[in-house]
Structure formats: structure tokens, C-alpha cells
Design an enzyme around this catalytic site. Sequence first.
Site, short mmCIF file in Angstrom:
data_model
loop_
_atom_site.label_atom_id
_atom_site.label_comp_id
_atom_site.label_asym_id
_atom_site.label_seq_id
_atom_site.Cartn_x
_atom_site.Cartn_y
_atom_site.Cartn_z
N GLY A 1 -25.89 15.69 -15.73
CA GLY A 1 -25.54 16.09 -14.37
C GLY A 1 -25.98 17.50 -14.08
O GLY A 1 -27.15 17.77 -13.78
N ARG A 2 -25.04 18.44 -14.18
CA ARG A 2 -25.28 19.82 -13.76
C ARG A 2 -26.49 20.52 -14.38
O ARG A 2 -27.13 21.31 -13.69
CB ARG A 2 -23.99 20.64 -13.95
N LYS B 1 -16.28 2.38 -13.43
CA LYS B 1 -15.22 2.29 -14.47
C LYS B 1 -14.07 1.37 -14.06
O LYS B 1 -12.92 1.79 -13.98
CB LYS B 1 -14.67 3.68 -14.79
N ASP C 1 -23.90 13.56 -8.80
CA ASP C 1 -22.50 13.79 -8.41
C ASP C 1 -22.43 14.61 -7.13
O ASP C 1 -22.09 15.80 -7.16
CB ASP C 1 -21.75 14.47 -9.57
N THR D 1 -14.00 11.46 -22.42
CA THR D 1 -14.21 12.69 -23.21
C THR D 1 -13.25 13.80 -22.78
O THR D 1 -13.11 14.79 -23.48
CB THR D 1 -15.68 13.17 -23.08
N HIS E 1 -11.01 -1.16 -14.04
CA HIS E 1 -9.87 -1.39 -14.95
C HIS E 1 -8.77 -2.05 -14.12
O HIS E 1 -8.07 -1.38 -13.36
CB HIS E 1 -9.40 -0.04 -15.52
N ASP E 2 -8.65 -3.38 -14.22
CA ASP E 2 -7.65 -4.11 -13.42
C ASP E 2 -7.42 -5.45 -14.12
O ASP E 2 -7.92 -5.67 -15.22
CB ASP E 2 -8.17 -4.29 -11.98
N LYS F 1 -27.51 7.91 -11.76
CA LYS F 1 -26.12 7.43 -11.84
C LYS F 1 -25.40 7.73 -10.54
O LYS F 1 -25.39 8.87 -10.06
CB LYS F 1 -25.37 8.12 -12.99
N ASP G 1 -21.44 3.77 -11.79
CA ASP G 1 -20.38 4.20 -12.72
C ASP G 1 -19.02 4.15 -12.03
O ASP G 1 -18.51 5.18 -11.60
CB ASP G 1 -20.73 5.63 -13.19
N PRO H 1 -7.97 -9.29 -15.18
CA PRO H 1 -9.27 -9.95 -15.36
C PRO H 1 -9.80 -10.64 -14.10
O PRO H 1 -10.98 -10.53 -13.77
CB PRO H 1 -9.00 -10.96 -16.48
O1 C5P Z 1 -22.56 17.67 -15.10
P1 C5P Z 1 -22.44 16.90 -16.39
O2 C5P Z 1 -23.75 16.82 -17.17
O3 C5P Z 1 -21.27 17.37 -17.23
O4 C5P Z 1 -22.13 15.40 -15.89
C1 C5P Z 1 -21.84 14.35 -16.79
C2 C5P Z 1 -21.61 13.09 -16.03
O5 C5P Z 1 -21.16 12.09 -16.93
C3 C5P Z 1 -20.54 13.18 -14.94
O6 C5P Z 1 -20.95 12.31 -13.88
C4 C5P Z 1 -19.28 12.64 -15.60
O7 C5P Z 1 -18.41 12.03 -14.69
C5 C5P Z 1 -19.87 11.60 -16.55
N1 C5P Z 1 -19.03 11.26 -17.69
C6 C5P Z 1 -18.60 12.16 -18.65
N2 C5P Z 1 -17.83 11.76 -19.71
C7 C5P Z 1 -17.47 10.46 -19.81
C8 C5P Z 1 -17.90 9.54 -18.85
C9 C5P Z 1 -18.70 9.97 -17.80
O8 C5P Z 1 -18.95 13.33 -18.57
N3 C5P Z 1 -16.75 10.08 -20.83
#
Ligand code: C5P
Length: 233
Positions: A211-212, A62, A9, A120, A64-65, A33, A60, A67
Site C-alpha cells: 500500500g503506502r 474478508k 486504499d 497482523t 465472516h458470517d 487490491k 479484499d 455459511p
Molecule cells: O500501506 P500498507 O502497505 O501497510 O497496506 C497493506 C494493505 O494490506 C492494507 O490494505 C491492509 O488493510 C492490508 N492487510 C494487512 N494485514 C492483513 C491483511 C490485510 O496489512 N493481515
Amino acid sequence: MKDVIIACDFGRAEEALAFLDRFAECPRKPFVKIGMELYYASGPDIVKAVKARGHRIFLDLKLHDIPNTVRKTMQVLSALDVDMTNVHAAGTIEMMKAAREGLTRPDCTRPLLIAVTQLTSTSEERMHSDLLIGAPIGETIAHYASCAKEAGLDGVVCSPLEASLIKERCGADFLAVTPGIRFADAAGDDQVRITTPARARKIGSDFIVVGRPITAAPDPVAAYMKCVKDFIG
Ligand code: C5P
């Protein structure tokens, strides 16, 4: 099949590539990703650059539009030769089928295609008040997963805590790709329903998206290898 996906990210291609440079000596080539931020900033070139370095890629975006638009967009993305991509299940079964058709190449191969159920970041209260969906959130997620399976998708993105419910409803082969991963001793940042790599493995995740805990670690390679050891063994 199990793997750890690093969420790259970053806002600029240079930052993402400098981060991946740190893995040059790593014994394992990470699955990466690329999300909206990096893709919209750098376009297909960043996908090609990361691919040229030999990484597998989860794009990633996502989608959404309608078909037809999703089908044509997936045709474009399929030429990028990524390994996994996704759509929102809320786009309906028809839209998910169109996505799968568009993504499938003339030789019948295609990247893995998964669906986002409920983000989430969406609470049950907001789902009721803003989206006017009256069912409990767990039931909505399980239903969206069933729709994704009916459309011929390979799995869903979900919280690791929902992975076993998805497997029960859709079968063991239906993939659970789960963000929301933290080491036991770390802060959750803005993630709410979180768990550790070891517990995600026990619950049945197929891919964890991290990610982080890796990108912001003092030693990202060591943090990545710890995830691999705890999640894959
Ligand atoms: O930094 P962290 O571990 O929280 O990053 C999680 C990654 O997963 C981010 O790129 C976030 O956009 C992605 N993500 C998420 N929840 C979702 C879908 C994708 O945290 N439902």
C-alpha cells in the site's frame, strides 16, 4: 504466478482512478487490491471501472458470517469477475466450503479464494485475553491455514515472516499472500511484522500486497517497478 498487488486504499472512486491514471504508461499493468473502504464507498461500480481498465483485482472484503449468507454473497461477488477474494478462516471450515461453492461459476471456474488467519494487528496477548484462544499465535495461524486447505481454498493472507511455516504445513502450492512490505530504508507506519520485497521473495510469498510504500511515494510508478524488480526479478 508471483505478483505485486497494489493496495488501493482510497476513500473515493475518483481518487483511486486518478491514482491508477498515473500507470497509463507503465510497462506492466498492476494487480490492484480493492478493500472495504473503497468498496463500501463506491460499490460494484469501482470494481467494474478498474476491471474495464484491464487490471486484475483482489477484492479484499474478508467475509465472516453464517455459511448460507457467505455462500449467497460469494455468488453475487463471482459475477463481478474479480481475480481473488477472501474470507476469515475463523468462520470455520463449513463457512469456507460454502464460500468456495458460492464463488464457483456454472462453468466451474472461480476467482482465487484465500483466508485471513489472524489479522497482523492482533497480538498474541490480545488473542489470549480477548478471543480466549490459548494456543501460541504461530500455531493458531498454521492451524487456520490447514483448515483453509481442508475447505479447498487456495491459500491464506499472512505476514511474510509466516510464509515458510504455511508452506511447510500446507504444501508449496498453497498460496501465501503477504502484506506488511516496506523498502529497507522506510518507516514501518502501523505495520509490525514487516519485511522487504526481496526478502519476501526468498521466504516464499506468492503475492505481496503493498500500500503506502507505493501509494504515498513521490513517484508511485517507480516505487511499483522497484517492488516488481525486487520481488519477481
Ligand atoms: O500501506 P500498507 O502497505 O501497510 O497496506 C497493506 C494493505 O494490506 C492494507 O490494505 C491492509 O488493510 C492490508 N492487510 C494487512 N494485514 C492483513 C491483511 C490485510 O496489512 N493481515
